[in-house]
Design an enzyme around this catalytic site. Sequence first.
Site, PDB file in Angstrom:
ATOM      1  N   LYS A  26     -36.339 -23.950  -9.929  1.00  0.00           N
ATOM      2  CA  LYS A  26     -35.917 -23.080 -11.019  1.00  0.00           C
ATOM      3  C   LYS A  26     -36.708 -21.776 -10.943  1.00  0.00           C
ATOM      4  O   LYS A  26     -37.932 -21.790 -10.776  1.00  0.00           O
ATOM      5  CB  LYS A  26     -36.126 -23.770 -12.369  1.00  0.00           C
ATOM      6  CG  LYS A  26     -35.113 -24.877 -12.632  1.00  0.00           C
ATOM      7  CD  LYS A  26     -35.272 -25.430 -14.026  1.00  0.00           C
ATOM      8  CE  LYS A  26     -34.148 -26.400 -14.360  1.00  0.00           C
ATOM      9  NZ  LYS A  26     -32.844 -25.741 -14.504  1.00  0.00           N
ATOM     10  N   LYS A  78     -21.862 -30.803 -14.718  1.00  0.00           N
ATOM     11  CA  LYS A  78     -22.658 -31.615 -15.633  1.00  0.00           C
ATOM     12  C   LYS A  78     -21.687 -32.244 -16.635  1.00  0.00           C
ATOM     13  O   LYS A  78     -21.229 -31.579 -17.571  1.00  0.00           O
ATOM     14  CB  LYS A  78     -23.686 -30.754 -16.371  1.00  0.00           C
ATOM     15  CG  LYS A  78     -24.792 -30.185 -15.495  1.00  0.00           C
ATOM     16  CD  LYS A  78     -25.778 -29.406 -16.350  1.00  0.00           C
ATOM     17  CE  LYS A  78     -27.033 -29.021 -15.566  1.00  0.00           C
ATOM     18  NZ  LYS A  78     -26.768 -27.918 -14.612  1.00  0.00           N
TER      19      LYS A  78
END
Length: 356
Positions: free
Chosen positions: A164, A269
Site C-alpha cells: 500500500k 471485493k
Amino acid sequence: MFLKFSCIPRTLDFKFEAGTSRGVLTSRKIWWIKAQDPENPDRFGWGEAAPLVKLSLDDLPDFEIQIQEYLEKFQSIDFPNEEKQLLSMIQSLVPSHLPSFRFGLEMAVLDLMQGGRKRFFPNSFYDNKKPIPINGLIWMGEKEFMRQQIDAKISQGFSCIKMKIGAIDFEQELDLLKYIRSEYGNEDLVLRVDANGAFSPAEAMEKLGKLADLDIHSIEQPIRAGQWEEMALLCEKTPLPIALDEELIGVENKPSLLDQIQPQHIILKPTLVGGFLETKDWIAKAEQRQIGWWMTSALESNIGLNAISQLASSYDPTIPQGLGTGQLYYNNLESPLVISNGEIRYDSAIPWEEPS
C-alpha cells in the site's frame, strides 16, 4: 424453505495499526448472520456482513437496525432450494445500497442449504483442499515498519507482494520498492502496489512512470474513484497495468464503466460489490472484454474470507489473489484456513470456532 434469522455483532481488533491512505484502522465492526431451519434447529448456516468504514455503501450509523428489520421480514419468505434461484431472489430482496448485507445473507442461506458445513458450492479449495496462491500485504506506516513487513513476507515464502502506498512520502515508498528490487528480481518476486486513490490526476502519470521502472506488476486505483475521464486517459497512456478497485463500488451499469475506462484489470471485493452473484457478473463482463481480474477480501473475519476463497477457487485461479487477511486480528475465529508458503488452504483437520 422458511428460515429463522439472527445476527451477532463482533468487533475485530487488529494486531497492529493498519495504515491506509484513508487513515489508520485499529479495529472494525462486523455482523455474523445466522440462518436456521425451524424444522431442523440443529442445522444452521453462517454468513458475514462486514461494511468497511469510509468505503462501503452500507457504512451507515443505523446498519444494524436496518439488517435486523430485514432479517425479521425475511422469516416469512419461502426461499428456494436451488442456488441460482436463491441468489436471484436475495438480489431482489436486498437493495443495492446494502452490498455487505446481501453478501452475508447469500453466505448464510447457501451454507444452510449445503448442510451447514461452511461450504457454499462445488470448489476445489474446500472439496479437494487445493491451495490458492495469494499476495503478501504490506501495510502503510513508518519506513522501518514497512521494511520489516517486506522482509517477513519474503521469508514466509510469498512470491507476490502488494504494498500500500500513498500515506508517506512517495520518494520513501520508491526507496522501499527499490530495496525489494535490489534483493529480488522480477522473475523471483511479483510486486503490486495499491494507491487507494492517493494520486491526483495531474501527478499520476509521472508517478506511474517511476513505478514502471521498477517492474511493478500493476497499480490499484491510482486516482480517486469517480473520475472516469481522467482514469480512462490514464489507462490508455499508462506505462504499467492499472487495476480498478474502489471504482467498482456502487456501479449499476458495469458495461458503461468498463467500456469507457477500459482498465487492464479489476479487483473484486464481494463485500463491497454485493456478493456472489454481483461478483460473478463483474467477472463475466470483464472476461468478455479481455480485462484481467483477481479477487480480494475486504478485511472480513474468517467466515467471510472462507466464502471469498471458495468463490475464487471456483474459477481455478492461477495468479495470486488477495486472501491473506485472516491473520490480521487478535480475536478472529479459529478456522481451517491456513496460510503458508504464499498460499491459503483449507485444512479440515482444524475445527471451526463457532461465532458467539
